[in-house]
Design an enzyme around this catalytic site. Structure first.
Site, short mmCIF file in Angstrom:
data_model
loop_
_atom_site.label_atom_id
_atom_site.label_comp_id
_atom_site.label_asym_id
_atom_site.label_seq_id
_atom_site.Cartn_x
_atom_site.Cartn_y
_atom_site.Cartn_z
N GLU A 102 -6.70 1.73 -32.91
CA GLU A 102 -7.22 3.21 -32.86
C GLU A 102 -6.34 4.40 -33.61
OE1 GLU A 102 -7.00 4.19 -28.54
OE2 GLU A 102 -7.52 1.91 -28.09
N CYS A 115 -2.53 10.71 -34.79
CA CYS A 115 -1.63 10.00 -34.37
C CYS A 115 -2.31 8.48 -34.83
CB CYS A 115 -1.88 10.08 -32.79
SG CYS A 115 -0.94 8.75 -32.07
N CYS A 122 1.15 -4.70 -28.96
CA CYS A 122 2.41 -4.58 -29.02
C CYS A 122 2.99 -5.68 -28.57
CB CYS A 122 2.60 -3.34 -28.50
SG CYS A 122 4.14 -2.62 -28.48
N CYS A 129 2.15 0.95 -20.34
CA CYS A 129 1.41 1.29 -21.46
C CYS A 129 0.11 0.07 -21.74
CB CYS A 129 2.55 1.27 -22.71
SG CYS A 129 1.52 1.50 -24.17
N GLY A 171 1.42 -0.09 -31.07
CA GLY A 171 2.30 -0.79 -31.84
C GLY A 171 3.73 -0.16 -31.84
N GLU A 172 4.55 -1.01 -32.31
CA GLU A 172 6.26 -0.47 -32.27
C GLU A 172 6.36 -0.23 -33.77
OE1 GLU A 172 8.59 0.80 -30.87
OE2 GLU A 172 9.79 0.73 -32.56
N SER A 203 7.70 7.56 -33.45
CA SER A 203 8.45 7.27 -31.87
C SER A 203 8.61 5.66 -31.73
CB SER A 203 7.12 7.36 -31.02
OG SER A 203 7.56 7.05 -29.86
N SER A 226 11.80 6.44 -27.08
CA SER A 226 11.19 6.42 -25.66
C SER A 226 12.25 5.77 -24.74
CB SER A 226 10.16 5.21 -25.82
OG SER A 226 9.34 5.80 -26.59
N LEU A 227 12.95 6.77 -23.84
CA LEU A 227 14.09 6.54 -23.18
C LEU A 227 13.49 6.10 -21.64
CD1 LEU A 227 16.99 6.22 -23.92
CD2 LEU A 227 17.52 8.34 -22.81
N HIS A 228 12.77 6.94 -21.16
CA HIS A 228 12.03 6.63 -19.98
C HIS A 228 12.85 6.37 -18.50
CE1 HIS A 228 8.87 6.86 -22.40
NE2 HIS A 228 8.55 5.55 -22.97
N ASN A 302 -0.33 8.68 -18.10
CA ASN A 302 -1.53 9.08 -18.60
C ASN A 302 -2.24 7.78 -17.98
OD1 ASN A 302 -4.01 9.79 -20.05
ND2 ASN A 302 -2.61 10.42 -22.08
N1 SAH Z 1 6.30 1.96 -29.55
C1 SAH Z 1 6.38 3.38 -29.45
C2 SAH Z 1 5.26 4.04 -29.54
C3 SAH Z 1 4.60 4.13 -28.18
S1 SAH Z 1 3.29 5.68 -27.81
C4 SAH Z 1 7.32 3.67 -28.57
O1 SAH Z 1 7.84 2.71 -27.71
O2 SAH Z 1 7.83 4.84 -28.80
C5 SAH Z 1 4.23 7.04 -27.80
C6 SAH Z 1 4.92 7.33 -26.42
O3 SAH Z 1 3.94 7.21 -25.34
C7 SAH Z 1 5.93 6.35 -25.87
O4 SAH Z 1 6.98 7.11 -25.42
C8 SAH Z 1 5.27 5.43 -24.72
O5 SAH Z 1 6.31 4.71 -23.94
C9 SAH Z 1 4.33 6.56 -24.12
N2 SAH Z 1 3.43 5.85 -23.53
C10 SAH Z 1 2.83 4.65 -23.54
N3 SAH Z 1 1.95 4.67 -22.77
C11 SAH Z 1 1.72 5.71 -22.02
C12 SAH Z 1 1.01 6.23 -20.79
N4 SAH Z 1 0.18 5.35 -20.16
N5 SAH Z 1 1.32 7.25 -20.29
C13 SAH Z 1 2.17 8.23 -20.86
N6 SAH Z 1 2.94 7.93 -21.91
C14 SAH Z 1 2.66 6.57 -22.39
#
Ligand code: SAH
Length: 369
Positions: A102, A115, A122, A129, A171-172, A203, A226-228, A302
């Site tokens: 995509e 994007c 992944c 995700c 993907g990463e 990212s 991506s810390l989270h 999301n």
């Molecule tokens: N592999 C990369 C890119 C991921 S997509 C990474 O880990 O950063 C970009 C961002 O969207 C990342 O921070 C990922 O964790 C976040 N993300 C993935 N799924 C999501 C969702 N369902 N809702 C909100 N953010 C999401």
């Protein structure tokens, strides 16, 4: 020679831009044409939006024929094209081996941000995700990465141009630097898209050695990590690869990135209601980042059909922002684009794979009946 083996059912010719500028110049010379033709050809593709070799008017017909004989321009199949009310457009592309990827175009008054994906699926397995739900199938080639950009570019009207690129699709990206870096180098070329590193954001889940490798590429890409979660226990629950890495190592690598490139690092933080959205988490996060020149991008979850996580309410999100700002950490909440289409990364592909799976099951059933 350039016809790739048929992996599924569709043979295809190598994308011309799988070669870099020097590679195409060598190819021209080897086929009896001057090296400068390579630049001319690439300008048609990256600067002038042609879709066929026949449109390259100032390229000699013999060279155009030789190119068409050996190479393709857009071999992927456009499986779906969604257009959102807010101007966001999303493409689902089917590759020669039946895999789906995509890519998205987002329109804002002064920006056109795209994007793109770097892998099919992944391996990181972040629990919220959609992209990783079916694991990793394979990495994309440089040409497959570039085809997404070129197709999105061709959705733009005359006078519109891509201003920003985020590598935040499926993907990463840092697990596929080998293909990604040459693709970004191509986008940077003058006479092409001319997209500078400062307008590109990569990212990552936070792979320390790969972050340093990217820093050493000598380009000033924006890095988003991506810390989270503010602590290892929670981060490992949400981002399983953290178990082997740990937050300290991620932050250390991000600090090194800043030191080497001079670019302020963004920390992404997905907000999951009742999981990591407590004001206490915000305080812990702020303490972790306080000594750093950092920026936090909060991403309200999301929704993904298969997953139960939901975004917190707006007031709760606002509170999280306030706590961070009270510690002097700049924080923004990511705006949702394309809410009426499946614009969160991996969702379209997932839906398509599910359909295929159901189809397979159906056929298995009928054949074993
Ligand atoms: N592999 C990369 C890119 C991921 S997509 C990474 O880990 O950063 C970009 C961002 O969207 C990342 O921070 C990922 O964790 C976040 N993300 C993935 N799924 C999501 C969702 N369902 N809702 C909100 N953010 C999401």
């Amino acid at each position: 020679m350039s016809i790739l083996p048929v992996i599924a059912d569709r043979p295809f010719k190598t994308r011309l831009y799988e070669l870099d500028a020097a590679g195409l110049a060598d190819w021209c010379v080897a086929h009896g044409f001057p090296a400068y033709r390579a630049g001319q050809i690439r300008r048609w593709i990256f600067g002038r939006r042609v879709s066929d070799f026949a449109e390259m008017h100032d390229v000699p017909a013999t060279l155009r024929a030789a190119l068409a004989d050996e190479f393709s321009l857009f071999p992927a199949r456009q499986a779906q094209h969604q257009v959102s009310r807010d101007g966001t457009e999303k493409l689902l592309l089917e590759l020669h081996d039946g895999q789906f990827i995509e890519c998205v175009l987002m329109r804002e008054p002064d920006r056109r941000t795209i994007c793109i994906s770097t892998q099919v699926g992944c391996a990181m397995g972040c629990v919220f995700c959609a992209s990783g739900l079916l694991g990793l199938k394979r990495s994309l080639t440089t040409g497959e990465i570039l085809e997404q950009v070129l197709r999105l570019d061709r959705l733009l009207k005359k006078g519109e141009q891509i201003t920003n690129l985020v590598v935040m699709g499926i993907g990463e990206p840092l697990a596929n630097l080998k293909s990604l870096i040459p693709a970004l180098d191509t986008l940077n070329e003058k006479g092409g898209l001319g997209l500078g590193a400062r307008r590109i954001t990569i990212s990552t889940v936070g792979l320390p050695e790969k972050i340093r490798e990217l820093a050493r590429s000598g380009k000033q890409y924006n890095l988003a990590v991506s810390l989270h979660a503010p602590d290892n226990e929670l981060r490992t629950r949400l981002v399983p690869v953290n178990d082997k890495i740990g937050i300290d190592a991620v932050l250390q690598a991000a600090d090194d990135y800043f030191e080497i490139t001079g670019r302020r690092v963004t920390y992404e933080y997905v907000l999951l209601s009742g999981v990591n959205d407590d004001p206490l988490h915000a305080r812990q996060l702020a303490k972790r980042l306080q000594s750093r020149i950092a920026h936090v991008n909060l991403i309200p979850m999301n929704g993904v059909t298969e997953l139960e996580f939901v975004a917190p309410t707006a007031p709760r999100t606002g509170e999280f922002v306030q706590v961070l700002e009270s510690f002097g950490i700049p924080a923004t909440v990511r705006k949702r684009k394309g809410a009426d289409i499946d614009a969160a990364c991996g969702q379209l592909r997932l839906a398509r794979e599910k359909l295929a799976e159901q189809g397979n099951q159906a056929s298995t059933c009928s054949s074993s009946d």
